[in-house]
Motif scaffolding. Structure first.
Motif, PDB file in Angstrom:
ATOM      1  N   LYS A 451       0.819  -1.207   0.000  1.00 43.84           N
ATOM      2  CA  LYS A 451       0.000   0.000   0.000  1.00 43.84           C
ATOM      3  C   LYS A 451       0.851   1.254   0.000  1.00 43.84           C
ATOM      4  O   LYS A 451       0.491   2.275  -0.600  1.00 43.84           O
ATOM      5  CB  LYS A 451      -0.931  -0.006   1.215  1.00 43.84           C
ATOM      6  CG  LYS A 451      -1.749   1.273   1.370  1.00 43.84           C
ATOM      7  CD  LYS A 451      -2.569   1.251   2.653  1.00 43.84           C
ATOM      8  CE  LYS A 451      -3.291   2.573   2.867  1.00 43.84           C
ATOM      9  NZ  LYS A 451      -4.016   2.607   4.152  1.00 43.84           N
ATOM     10  N   ASN A 452       1.998   1.209   0.669  1.00 43.34           N
ATOM     11  CA  ASN A 452       2.837   2.392   0.829  1.00 43.34           C
ATOM     12  C   ASN A 452       4.005   2.469  -0.137  1.00 43.34           C
ATOM     13  O   ASN A 452       4.712   3.476  -0.167  1.00 43.34           O
ATOM     14  CB  ASN A 452       3.369   2.450   2.266  1.00 43.34           C
ATOM     15  CG  ASN A 452       2.345   3.005   3.224  1.00 43.34           C
ATOM     16  OD1 ASN A 452       2.270   4.200   3.438  1.00 43.34           O
ATOM     17  ND2 ASN A 452       1.518   2.127   3.790  1.00 43.34           N
ATOM     18  N   THR A 453       4.244   1.431  -0.896  1.00 45.77           N
ATOM     19  CA  THR A 453       5.422   1.428  -1.767  1.00 45.77           C
ATOM     20  C   THR A 453       5.111   1.168  -3.235  1.00 45.77           C
ATOM     21  O   THR A 453       5.991   1.324  -4.075  1.00 45.77           O
ATOM     22  CB  THR A 453       6.441   0.368  -1.297  1.00 45.77           C
ATOM     23  OG1 THR A 453       5.831  -0.931  -1.333  1.00 45.77           O
ATOM     24  CG2 THR A 453       6.931   0.665   0.112  1.00 45.77           C
ATOM     25  N   MET A 454       3.879   0.781  -3.553  1.00 43.06           N
ATOM     26  CA  MET A 454       3.562   0.435  -4.932  1.00 43.06           C
ATOM     27  C   MET A 454       2.319   1.192  -5.390  1.00 43.06           C
ATOM     28  O   MET A 454       1.258   1.096  -4.770  1.00 43.06           O
ATOM     29  CB  MET A 454       3.323  -1.075  -5.067  1.00 43.06           C
ATOM     30  CG  MET A 454       4.517  -1.931  -4.706  1.00 43.06           C
ATOM     31  SD  MET A 454       4.153  -3.710  -4.732  1.00 43.06           S
ATOM     32  CE  MET A 454       4.011  -3.989  -6.509  1.00 43.06           C
ATOM     33  N   SER A 455       2.455   1.909  -6.492  1.00 45.89           N
ATOM     34  CA  SER A 455       1.286   2.553  -7.085  1.00 45.89           C
ATOM     35  C   SER A 455       0.364   1.471  -7.632  1.00 45.89           C
ATOM     36  O   SER A 455       0.794   0.331  -7.874  1.00 45.89           O
ATOM     37  CB  SER A 455       1.715   3.477  -8.225  1.00 45.89           C
ATOM     38  OG  SER A 455       2.232   2.712  -9.314  1.00 45.89           O
ATOM     39  N   PRO A 456      -0.907   1.774  -7.858  1.00 44.53           N
ATOM     40  CA  PRO A 456      -1.802   0.774  -8.457  1.00 44.53           C
ATOM     41  C   PRO A 456      -1.265   0.243  -9.783  1.00 44.53           C
ATOM     42  O   PRO A 456      -1.391  -0.952 -10.077  1.00 44.53           O
ATOM     43  CB  PRO A 456      -3.106   1.556  -8.658  1.00 44.53           C
ATOM     44  CG  PRO A 456      -3.077   2.624  -7.612  1.00 44.53           C
ATOM     45  CD  PRO A 456      -1.632   3.020  -7.501  1.00 44.53           C
ATOM     46  N   GLN A 457      -0.646   1.120 -10.566  1.00 49.43           N
ATOM     47  CA  GLN A 457      -0.107   0.695 -11.858  1.00 49.43           C
ATOM     48  C   GLN A 457       1.070  -0.270 -11.678  1.00 49.43           C
ATOM     49  O   GLN A 457       1.178  -1.268 -12.391  1.00 49.43           O
ATOM     50  CB  GLN A 457       0.352   1.909 -12.680  1.00 49.43           C
ATOM     51  CG  GLN A 457      -0.773   2.822 -13.113  1.00 49.43           C
ATOM     52  CD  GLN A 457      -1.096   3.892 -12.077  1.00 49.43           C
ATOM     53  OE1 GLN A 457      -0.643   3.835 -10.923  1.00 49.43           O
ATOM     54  NE2 GLN A 457      -1.885   4.888 -12.480  1.00 49.43           N
ATOM     55  N   LEU A 458       1.951   0.028 -10.713  1.00 48.33           N
ATOM     56  CA  LEU A 458       3.101  -0.839 -10.484  1.00 48.33           C
ATOM     57  C   LEU A 458       2.660  -2.177  -9.905  1.00 48.33           C
ATOM     58  O   LEU A 458       3.203  -3.237 -10.272  1.00 48.33           O
ATOM     59  CB  LEU A 458       4.094  -0.155  -9.547  1.00 48.33           C
ATOM     60  CG  LEU A 458       5.430  -0.884  -9.350  1.00 48.33           C
ATOM     61  CD1 LEU A 458       6.165  -1.057 -10.668  1.00 48.33           C
ATOM     62  CD2 LEU A 458       6.308  -0.136  -8.341  1.00 48.33           C
ATOM     63  N   LEU A 459       1.677  -2.143  -9.007  1.00 50.54           N
ATOM     64  CA  LEU A 459       1.167  -3.384  -8.445  1.00 50.54           C
ATOM     65  C   LEU A 459       0.554  -4.260  -9.533  1.00 50.54           C
ATOM     66  O   LEU A 459       0.760  -5.480  -9.563  1.00 50.54           O
ATOM     67  CB  LEU A 459       0.136  -3.093  -7.356  1.00 50.54           C
ATOM     68  CG  LEU A 459      -0.482  -4.312  -6.662  1.00 50.54           C
ATOM     69  CD1 LEU A 459       0.590  -5.195  -6.042  1.00 50.54           C
ATOM     70  CD2 LEU A 459      -1.494  -3.870  -5.609  1.00 50.54           C
ATOM     71  N   GLU A 460      -0.177  -3.651 -10.451  1.00 48.22           N
ATOM     72  CA  GLU A 460      -0.769  -4.397 -11.550  1.00 48.22           C
ATOM     73  C   GLU A 460       0.312  -4.988 -12.450  1.00 48.22           C
ATOM     74  O   GLU A 460       0.211  -6.131 -12.904  1.00 48.22           O
ATOM     75  CB  GLU A 460      -1.692  -3.490 -12.373  1.00 48.22           C
ATOM     76  CG  GLU A 460      -2.452  -4.199 -13.471  1.00 48.22           C
ATOM     77  CD  GLU A 460      -3.366  -5.299 -12.943  1.00 48.22           C
ATOM     78  OE1 GLU A 460      -3.559  -6.307 -13.672  1.00 48.22           O
ATOM     79  OE2 GLU A 460      -3.869  -5.178 -11.809  1.00 48.22           O
ATOM     80  N   PHE A 461       1.373  -4.216 -12.695  1.00 45.47           N
ATOM     81  CA  PHE A 461       2.501  -4.707 -13.493  1.00 45.47           C
ATOM     82  C   PHE A 461       3.147  -5.911 -12.810  1.00 45.47           C
ATOM     83  O   PHE A 461       3.457  -6.920 -13.445  1.00 45.47           O
ATOM     84  CB  PHE A 461       3.526  -3.580 -13.678  1.00 45.47           C
ATOM     85  CG  PHE A 461       4.693  -3.927 -14.555  1.00 45.47           C
ATOM     86  CD1 PHE A 461       4.621  -3.767 -15.932  1.00 45.47           C
ATOM     87  CD2 PHE A 461       5.880  -4.398 -14.006  1.00 45.47           C
ATOM     88  CE1 PHE A 461       5.698  -4.069 -16.752  1.00 45.47           C
ATOM     89  CE2 PHE A 461       6.965  -4.715 -14.812  1.00 45.47           C
ATOM     90  CZ  PHE A 461       6.877  -4.544 -16.185  1.00 45.47           C
ATOM     91  N   ALA A 462       3.345  -5.816 -11.487  1.00 45.19           N
ATOM     92  CA  ALA A 462       3.947  -6.913 -10.728  1.00 45.19           C
ATOM     93  C   ALA A 462       3.076  -8.159 -10.772  1.00 45.19           C
ATOM     94  O   ALA A 462       3.573  -9.281 -10.954  1.00 45.19           O
ATOM     95  CB  ALA A 462       4.184  -6.483  -9.283  1.00 45.19           C
ATOM     96  N   LYS A 463       1.765  -7.980 -10.613  1.00 40.44           N
ATOM     97  CA  LYS A 463       0.863  -9.132 -10.645  1.00 40.44           C
ATOM     98  C   LYS A 463       0.880  -9.814 -12.012  1.00 40.44           C
ATOM     99  O   LYS A 463       0.815 -11.043 -12.116  1.00 40.44           O
ATOM    100  CB  LYS A 463      -0.563  -8.689 -10.317  1.00 40.44           C
ATOM    101  CG  LYS A 463      -0.789  -8.342  -8.856  1.00 40.44           C
ATOM    102  CD  LYS A 463      -2.232  -7.892  -8.617  1.00 40.44           C
ATOM    103  CE  LYS A 463      -2.491  -7.602  -7.156  1.00 40.44           C
ATOM    104  NZ  LYS A 463      -3.874  -7.126  -6.922  1.00 40.44           N
TER     105      LYS A 463
END
Length: 541
Positions: A451-463
């Motif tokens: 929540k504090n280190t990943m933007s929604p876009q980066l989290l989606e990229f990681a997933k």
């Protein structure tokens, strides 16, 4: 957040130092830790009560930079928990040697971040204090629940000696697979309109990268891949090198499996045909940060697997001026120009349908231990556990420990809603010196971290690209009893011989003789027995 390879690196903690040096997570309330009311608490001592003396804690973190004991962050943490923190700084390149010298002189830190080998040694030598389960359950119940959820119900068993707990596991939310990247502009230039998904499709593209002038400069001066890209080939044959992997109800060392011979046979063919950069021997990072694909930056290769999602991501949010993409993306664009592009891909599917790639595990076996003298002062142990609990339950405190003083060191990015460091604190070592740390102890609350280190876009990229396979991670992450006797020489010999097989200096019809030599002369038989003993005790369900 993790920098290492991958040891790596980027393991989530349980330590006091987490408060002063925490690694990654988030949340936004001001609830006090168990037994430690926040400064805003309305509970006040009686007028005649004598103020309680601060509890002194000496903390040995992962020493990437010396901590400032007088920093504003440290002072805030000390005030919050009524503690006095003394950091133990040791040159990280000689960490084990210097810590051993300190301990032999009787100076045992209260809180220590320990490698698997040091934890194993200290827990059996009487250097560490037992950590009673009832204290953990009382003062750090949320941390305990999270560790078991993320690391497995039996994770604490590894940290016990004769049934007594002597350390707490460091776990990490960075349990991601590596991400292949392709020069998709090169693919288009040689007539391929999609990212290759199989080893067969990749091979077709690789030959074109070498023979069809993908950069359109009129010269035959490009290669398909270097040492990082070779990982994808191993994965297509069902393994990654130099790790313990599950086989036939037990574990075997991957570098000597029959599938490795199959992978090396193909790589030898590619090397002879000029697909592999001859400089793969010295590495495509060219002595820089371990995940830098300098060979791709320089336009020499068209495929690589340098690291996980945050090592390769492009710009993902056009509305966020602070989103510059990963270091690899920025350097690649700088050297190849804005028209040059690369794109992420998936682990390649091999000839028998196998697919996978290097993957970091939730834990590497590192631990946080308490010096034996802490057992004589329960207040120290309780304070340490309270700090762990607060770090994983109070987002405001987490942000203090991870990022520092809001408004002075960081602010909320209005586009991403993420804490963003101010310019003077963007250097990681500068952050550490100022009090918090993103490279030492980390957290068990994975949701707060992301929540504090990943933007929604980066989290989606990681997933999409870095959470796509459970293969292949290290199964035996403990230091084995005979590692010190054999492991370094074994891996060195395997590395040298692997290069010889790929380049043709050694013929693959010598494979069986080579395996026998590793088993007998280099101690692999003994290590395999120890690895299976460990696996049976701690991992096998």
């Amino acid at each position: 957040m993790q920098e290492k390879k991958k040891i790596g690196a980027l393991l989530l903690s349980v330590s006091v130092a987490m408060a002063a040096l925490a690694g990654c997570a988030g949340g936004d309330k001001n609830t006090g830790a168990s037994g430690s009311p926040s400064p805003s608490s309305s509970v006040k001592p009686a007028e005649s009560a004598k103020p309680e003396e601060p509890v002194k804690l000496t903390i040995k973190p992962q020493n990437d930079k010396q901590q400032d004991p007088n920093s504003a962050v440290t002072k805030e943490i000390e005030k919050l928990f009524n503690v006095k923190i003394e950091y133990v700084y040791l040159d990280r390149s000689k960490d084990a040697e210097l810590l051993n010298l300190r301990i032999s002189s009787g100076e045992i830190p209260d809180v220590m971040m320990l490698s698997p080998a040091l934890f194993s040694s200290y827990s059996q030598q009487g250097i560490l204090a037992e950590i009673p389960m009832d204290l953990i359950e009382k003062h750090a119940p949320t941390w305990l629940k999270q560790v078991k959820q993320n690391g497995g119900e039996n994770i604490l068993e590894f940290y016990k000696v004769n049934g007594k707990l002597y350390g707490l596991p460091m776990i990490t939310s960075d349990a991601y697979n590596y991400v292949p990247i392709w020069r998709d502009d090169w693919l288009k230039n040689v007539g391929i309109d999609k990212i290759p998904a199989s080893l067969k499709e990749a091979e077709e593209a690789f030959y074109k990268f070498v023979n069809e002038d993908p950069d359109k400069n009129g010269k035959k001066d490009t290669y398909a891949l270097s040492n990082f890209g070779i990982k994808a080939v191993y994965g297509a044959f069902g393994l990654q090198p130099s790790i313990w992997m599950e086989r036939d109800g037990g574990v075997k060392y991957s570098s000597l499996l029959p599938e490795m011979k199959d992978a090396l046979t193909l790589l030898n063919k590619w090397y002879k045909d000029g697909l592999i950069d001859p400089e793969f021997i010295t590495g495509e990072n060219k002595g820089q940060y371990w995940a830098n694909t300098v060979s791709m930056w320089n336009g020499k290769i068209g495929f690589s697997v340098p690291g996980t999602y945050y090592h390769v991501n492009p710009k993902l949010n056009p509305d966020d001026p602070s989103d510059l993409g990963s270091g690899n993306w920025q350097n690649f664009k700088k050297l190849q120009g804005e028209s040059a592009t690369y794109a992420p891909g998936m682990p390649l599917v091999g000839p028998t349908g196998l697919s996978g790639i290097e993957k970091w595990g939730v834990t590497s076996g590192s631990a946080v231990g308490l010096g034996k003298d802490v057992a004589k002062d329960p207040k120290k142990m309780i304070k340490w556990l309270e700090m762990i609990e607060k770090l994983n339950t109070d987002e405001e405190y987490y942000r203090l420990a991870q990022f520092g003083i809001k408004g002075e060191m960081w602010d909320i990015n209005p586009v991403t809603s993420l804490p963003t460091m101010k310019e003077e604190f963007k250097d990681k070592k500068g952050i550490i010196a100022a009090g918090p740390s993103g490279t030492a102890f980390q957290m068990s609350n994975f949701d707060m971290v992301r929540k504090n280190t990943m933007s929604p876009q980066l989290l989606e990229f990681a997933k999409k690209y870095a959470m796509v396979t459970d293969k292949y991670e290290q199964v035996v992450w403990a230091a084995l009893p005979s590692d010190g006797k054999y492991k370094a020489n074994l891996d060195k010999k395997i590395g040298e011989t692997t290069i010889q097989f790929i380049t043709g200096q050694k013929k693959l019809d010598e494979w069986d003789k080579y395996v026998e030599e590793m088993n007998t002369k280099y101690g692999l038989n003994e290590l395999t027995q120890e690895a299976n003993d460990w696996y049976t005790k701690y991992k096998k369900k």
